[in-house]
Design a protein around this motif. Structure first.
Motif, PDB file in Angstrom:
ATOM      1  N   GLU A   1     -11.844   9.656  -3.597  1.00  0.00           N
ATOM      2  CA  GLU A   1     -13.266   9.874  -3.358  1.00  0.00           C
ATOM      3  C   GLU A   1     -13.606  11.355  -3.221  1.00  0.00           C
ATOM      4  OE1 GLU A   1     -14.136   7.557   0.073  1.00  0.00           O
ATOM      5  OE2 GLU A   1     -14.338   5.687  -1.042  1.00  0.00           O
ATOM      6  N   THR A   2     -12.662  12.151  -2.691  1.00  0.00           N
ATOM      7  CA  THR A   2     -12.951  13.564  -2.468  1.00  0.00           C
ATOM      8  C   THR A   2     -12.532  14.441  -3.649  1.00  0.00           C
ATOM      9  OG1 THR A   2     -10.841  13.854  -1.335  1.00  0.00           O
ATOM     10  CG2 THR A   2     -12.761  13.351   0.028  1.00  0.00           C
ATOM     11  N   GLU A   3     -11.882  13.884  -4.660  1.00  0.00           N
ATOM     12  CA  GLU A   3     -11.480  14.671  -5.813  1.00  0.00           C
ATOM     13  C   GLU A   3     -12.727  15.097  -6.578  1.00  0.00           C
ATOM     14  OE1 GLU A   3      -8.731  14.117  -9.759  1.00  0.00           O
ATOM     15  OE2 GLU A   3      -8.209  13.014  -7.941  1.00  0.00           O
ATOM     16  N   ARG A   4     -12.853  16.390  -6.837  1.00  0.00           N
ATOM     17  CA  ARG A   4     -14.061  16.925  -7.470  1.00  0.00           C
ATOM     18  C   ARG A   4     -13.848  17.176  -8.952  1.00  0.00           C
ATOM     19  NH1 ARG A   4     -15.766  21.614  -3.122  1.00  0.00           N
ATOM     20  NH2 ARG A   4     -16.185  20.252  -1.364  1.00  0.00           N
ATOM     21  N   THR A   5     -14.936  17.073  -9.699  1.00  0.00           N
ATOM     22  CA  THR A   5     -14.888  17.421 -11.115  1.00  0.00           C
ATOM     23  C   THR A   5     -14.916  18.950 -11.232  1.00  0.00           C
ATOM     24  OG1 THR A   5     -17.288  17.483 -11.376  1.00  0.00           O
ATOM     25  CG2 THR A   5     -16.202  15.330 -11.663  1.00  0.00           C
ATOM     26  N   ASP A   6     -14.640  19.454 -12.421  1.00  0.00           N
ATOM     27  CA  ASP A   6     -14.673  20.907 -12.624  1.00  0.00           C
ATOM     28  C   ASP A   6     -16.077  21.469 -12.403  1.00  0.00           C
ATOM     29  OD1 ASP A   6     -15.536  19.554 -14.909  1.00  0.00           O
ATOM     30  OD2 ASP A   6     -14.941  21.172 -16.253  1.00  0.00           O
ATOM     31  N   VAL A   7     -17.105  20.704 -12.738  1.00  0.00           N
ATOM     32  CA  VAL A   7     -18.483  21.168 -12.524  1.00  0.00           C
ATOM     33  C   VAL A   7     -18.794  21.228 -11.031  1.00  0.00           C
ATOM     34  CG1 VAL A   7     -20.925  20.684 -12.946  1.00  0.00           C
ATOM     35  CG2 VAL A   7     -19.251  20.300 -14.760  1.00  0.00           C
ATOM     36  N   GLU A   8     -18.335  20.240 -10.278  1.00  0.00           N
ATOM     37  CA  GLU A   8     -18.547  20.238  -8.823  1.00  0.00           C
ATOM     38  C   GLU A   8     -17.812  21.404  -8.154  1.00  0.00           C
ATOM     39  OE1 GLU A   8     -19.244  15.471  -7.978  1.00  0.00           O
ATOM     40  OE2 GLU A   8     -17.211  16.263  -8.088  1.00  0.00           O
ATOM     41  N   LEU A   9     -16.607  21.687  -8.628  1.00  0.00           N
ATOM     42  CA  LEU A   9     -15.854  22.834  -8.092  1.00  0.00           C
ATOM     43  C   LEU A   9     -16.561  24.144  -8.413  1.00  0.00           C
ATOM     44  CD1 LEU A   9     -12.182  21.778  -8.904  1.00  0.00           C
ATOM     45  CD2 LEU A   9     -13.178  22.083  -6.629  1.00  0.00           C
TER      46      LEU A   9
END
Length: 200
Positions: free
Chosen positions: A25-33
């Motif tokens: 659930e906490t793994e972010r996409t590259d755009v979110e990062l």
């Protein structure tokens, strides 16, 4: 005793599954990062040694070397991933005697602008990115042009379309850009607040 061991193992399995679900659930996409980095980065100022204007640049962007620029007075910074690039630039172009509205209409046509916004001494253009007349699929630009006698001062960003939701801070930075009024800005000609962005 045996029942206690089974209960202990069951608790461990449940705990491991909860940790695994939480990490998913906490793994972010590259755009979110990228959005996180943009929103938390220190914004540095880089000043043109030739024309004296300054633009804001997030601290994790790298300056493009002079040898790779078509114009030494152009400020150019970029952030690269394996597949995509975000570019921030500051530069000047000559105003060939056009009024603010005439300049906006002319440049909007040249730059294939799909959105225009006229201000008191400036205008903003945005739209799909073209280079040498060729459409660059998946990329757009956002630019502010400020009129000053025979020059247009330009602060622009070229970005992948899918990064647009992550770039609210940069859109605001460009919208609020003032060429000559930079509160708190204390830089000498050609200096930056960022050592790695310092221009000789």
């Amino acid at each position: 005793m045996r029942k206690g061991i089974f209960i202990f193992i069951a608790v461990l399995i449940v705990a491991a599954n909860i940790d695994w679900i939480g990490s998913c659930e906490t793994e972010r996409t590259d755009v979110e990062l990228f959005e996180h980095n943009i929103n938390h980065a220190k914004m540095y100022e880089c000043k043109s040694e030739d024309y004296g204007f300054a633009i804001g640049v997030p601290s994790f962007f790298s300056e493009v070397p002079d040898s790779l620029k078509e114009d030494r007075s152009r400020l150019r910074f970029r952030f690269n991933t394996k597949w995509e690039t975000v570019v921030i630039e500051g530069y000047t172009i000559y105003n060939e005697g056009k009024s603010l509205k005439e300049g906006m209409d002319s440049l909007a046509k040249t730059l294939h602008s799909t959105h225009q916004k006229l201000g008191n001494d400036n205008f903003i253009l945005s739209g799909p990115q073209y280079e040498n007349g060729n459409y660059i699929e998946g990329y757009s630009y956002y630019s502010k042009f400020v009129q000053n006698y025979k020059l247009w001062y330009v602060y622009t960003m070229v970005y992948p379309d899918r990064y647009k939701p992550a770039l609210k801070r940069m859109f605001k930075e460009i919208d609020e850009w003032q060429v000559w009024e930079r509160p708190g800005l204390k830089l000498k000609q050609g200096e930056s607040q960022t050592p790695r962005h310092k221009r000789k």
